[in-house]
Scaffold this motif. Sequence first.
Motif, PDB file in Angstrom:
ATOM      1  N   ALA A  51      26.854   8.224  16.870  1.00 39.78           N
ATOM      2  CA  ALA A  51      26.352   8.038  15.501  1.00 39.78           C
ATOM      3  C   ALA A  51      27.395   8.447  14.474  1.00 39.78           C
ATOM      4  N   HIS A  52      28.157   9.449  14.812  1.00 42.00           N
ATOM      5  CA  HIS A  52      29.262   9.876  13.947  1.00 42.00           C
ATOM      6  C   HIS A  52      30.247  10.659  14.807  1.00 42.00           C
ATOM      7  N   GLN A  74      34.618  20.734  12.208  1.00 39.00           N
ATOM      8  CA  GLN A  74      35.800  19.922  11.976  1.00 39.00           C
ATOM      9  C   GLN A  74      36.919  20.769  11.383  1.00 39.00           C
TER      10      GLN A  74
ATOM     11  N   LYS B   2      29.155  -7.033  17.424  1.00 32.08           N
ATOM     12  CA  LYS B   2      29.353  -5.589  17.381  1.00 32.08           C
ATOM     13  C   LYS B   2      30.823  -5.235  17.167  1.00 32.08           C
ATOM     14  N   LEU B   4      34.051  -3.131  17.534  1.00 32.46           N
ATOM     15  CA  LEU B   4      34.613  -2.228  18.523  1.00 32.46           C
ATOM     16  C   LEU B   4      35.493  -1.175  17.888  1.00 32.46           C
ATOM     17  N   PHE B   5      35.988  -1.486  16.724  1.00 35.80           N
ATOM     18  CA  PHE B   5      36.856  -0.532  16.040  1.00 35.80           C
ATOM     19  C   PHE B   5      36.224  -0.129  14.718  1.00 35.80           C
ATOM     20  N   PRO B   6      36.368   1.124  14.378  1.00 33.26           N
ATOM     21  CA  PRO B   6      35.809   1.540  13.097  1.00 33.26           C
ATOM     22  C   PRO B   6      36.708   1.089  11.951  1.00 33.26           C
ATOM     23  N   VAL B   8      38.737   2.146   9.006  1.00 35.78           N
ATOM     24  CA  VAL B   8      39.378   3.416   8.640  1.00 35.78           C
ATOM     25  C   VAL B   8      39.892   3.363   7.202  1.00 35.78           C
ATOM     26  N   LEU B  45      43.205   1.752   5.529  1.00 36.22           N
ATOM     27  CA  LEU B  45      44.449   2.067   6.228  1.00 36.22           C
ATOM     28  C   LEU B  45      45.167   0.791   6.631  1.00 36.22           C
ATOM     29  N   THR B  77      36.883  14.667   6.956  1.00 33.26           N
ATOM     30  CA  THR B  77      36.709  13.285   7.398  1.00 33.26           C
ATOM     31  C   THR B  77      35.234  12.987   7.545  1.00 33.26           C
ATOM     32  N   SER B  79      32.314  10.182   8.662  1.00 36.16           N
ATOM     33  CA  SER B  79      32.269   9.076   9.608  1.00 36.16           C
ATOM     34  C   SER B  79      30.844   8.763  10.005  1.00 36.16           C
ATOM     35  N   GLY B  80      30.672   7.608  10.599  1.00 40.39           N
ATOM     36  CA  GLY B  80      29.363   7.264  11.123  1.00 40.39           C
ATOM     37  C   GLY B  80      29.027   5.794  10.993  1.00 40.39           C
ATOM     38  N   ALA B  81      27.935   5.426  11.632  1.00 41.79           N
ATOM     39  CA  ALA B  81      27.509   4.035  11.632  1.00 41.79           C
ATOM     40  C   ALA B  81      26.738   3.698  10.369  1.00 41.79           C
ATOM     41  N   TRP B  88      30.430   0.716  11.535  1.00 41.52           N
ATOM     42  CA  TRP B  88      30.963   2.047  11.810  1.00 41.52           C
ATOM     43  C   TRP B  88      32.223   2.273  10.980  1.00 41.52           C
ATOM     44  N   LEU B  90      35.001   5.239   8.992  1.00 41.08           N
ATOM     45  CA  LEU B  90      35.577   6.586   8.993  1.00 41.08           C
ATOM     46  C   LEU B  90      36.433   6.692   7.746  1.00 41.08           C
ATOM     47  N   VAL B  92      38.827   9.376   5.499  1.00 38.30           N
ATOM     48  CA  VAL B  92      39.469  10.683   5.331  1.00 38.30           C
ATOM     49  C   VAL B  92      39.585  10.940   3.839  1.00 38.30           C
TER      50      VAL B  92
END
Lengths: 217, 217
Positions: A51-52, A74, B2, B4-6, B8, B45, B77, B79-81, B88, B90, B92
Amino acid sequence: MKKLFPLVTTDIALFTIQDRSLRVLMVRRANEPEFGKWALPGGILNPGDDAHLDATAQRVLSGKTGVDVPFLKQVATFSGAARDPRGWSLSVLYYALLPSDQVHAVAGRATDAIEWRDAYAPGSGLAFDHADLVDAALAMLRDKVSRAALPLHLMPARFTLTELQQTCESILGRPLDKSVFRRRLKDELCIEQLPGEFVYGAQRPAQLYRAVNGFRF
Amino acid sequence: MKKLFPLVTTDIALFTIQDRSLRVLMVRRANEPEFGKWALPGGILNPGDDAHLDATAQRVLSGKTGVDVPFLKQVATFSGAARDPRGWSLSVLYYALLPSDQVHAVAGRATDAIEWRDAYAPGSGLAFDHADLVDAALAMLRDKVSRAALPLHLMPARFTLTELQQTCESILGRPLDKSVFRRRLKDELCIEQLPGEFVYGAQRPAQLYRAVNGFRF
DNA sequence: ATAATAGTGTCTCTGAGACACTATGTA
DNA sequence: TACATAGTGTCTCAGAGACACTATTAT
């Protein structure tokens, strides 16, 4: 072929107290890259399951050590093109604390080679930039304790004030004055006496304490 | 499909002092998702260009505001769905400090709608979880200043001690004692008097100071 | 002189540090 | 009894806070 997405991982600095000194868990890598080198336990984000990132860290740590820590914090995020030979990578570093009476549970469960290393000297030749990660996690832990936070998650369920002081000293790397240390504890609400419970050794028995449940680090 | 990579990204909380109060830069989103909502400046990024995430933050901030800040610090950082409808993600978070005499340089350069908002009340209905991000950046800034760090990067090149005190008060949200504040500065090595330079107003002139170059925050 | 802000002096109180002291068990 | 460790008392000093005071300019 150029990577368009970074590799996203979490690494965990799991600390404990062993033989009165602060240790950090290291695992030997069983895959390329950095095969055979020692590293912090870590793993790749799975967006489908996690989920995160906190969940990623929990899952990774649980899988590598069999331990569910009550507490995962973190530290910082390390990133760049140079830190992992596979390409652009990003790692979110966490730290966790393991009570000293649960150290052996970890060692028994692990499949790969693991070692509890002195947190202040985790060894040379660590994989990736993990020497920096250990430093960063250690600095954060030390900082917290030096600001009067009590590392209760490192303590067993019942402990004496002397043991608590020794734990703080291991983290800070310097001796503390007993009187000063205990005076400060008078105002703390996060530990409580266990009336009538003592440790009997070769000297005067010591009063046992425990963490008040619901304390926060 | 879906992911596969978040996704960023980096977001930057750029603080400054305006009208004696602490402000944070917000930009109005010109794209979906969260079109039209206010958010911290941020960007995706680019592994091809950015050596590491600090560089991403520099690039993004420079692109959105035209300002190169001398100082950019990682906060945490997120993050999450759930935090971004695209999937998903993330992010920073960094914070940066802009000297108060450079506020207008930013406003003039921006292409999108921007606003300097009160850092303690950046508004409701912010995009994504950016209200949390502002809180986190503000907490880190406040924490530093409350530990006797001087927010010299918020000051113009030359400033009076009263101005420096007012800046600290804006960050901490409470008044400070002039005598106590100045006594502390006696031991600080990071500011120096500018001999013979004063601000002349309608009262007794005030001595000017500057940050020693090479100071760290 | 008066107003307004710059800048300083000083009293008190609290908490950290140092360290000597008392307390209570075992051998 | 001696010894080792648990636990407390107390003196001192440094820094924070409060606040009154002096200093220097413009009007």
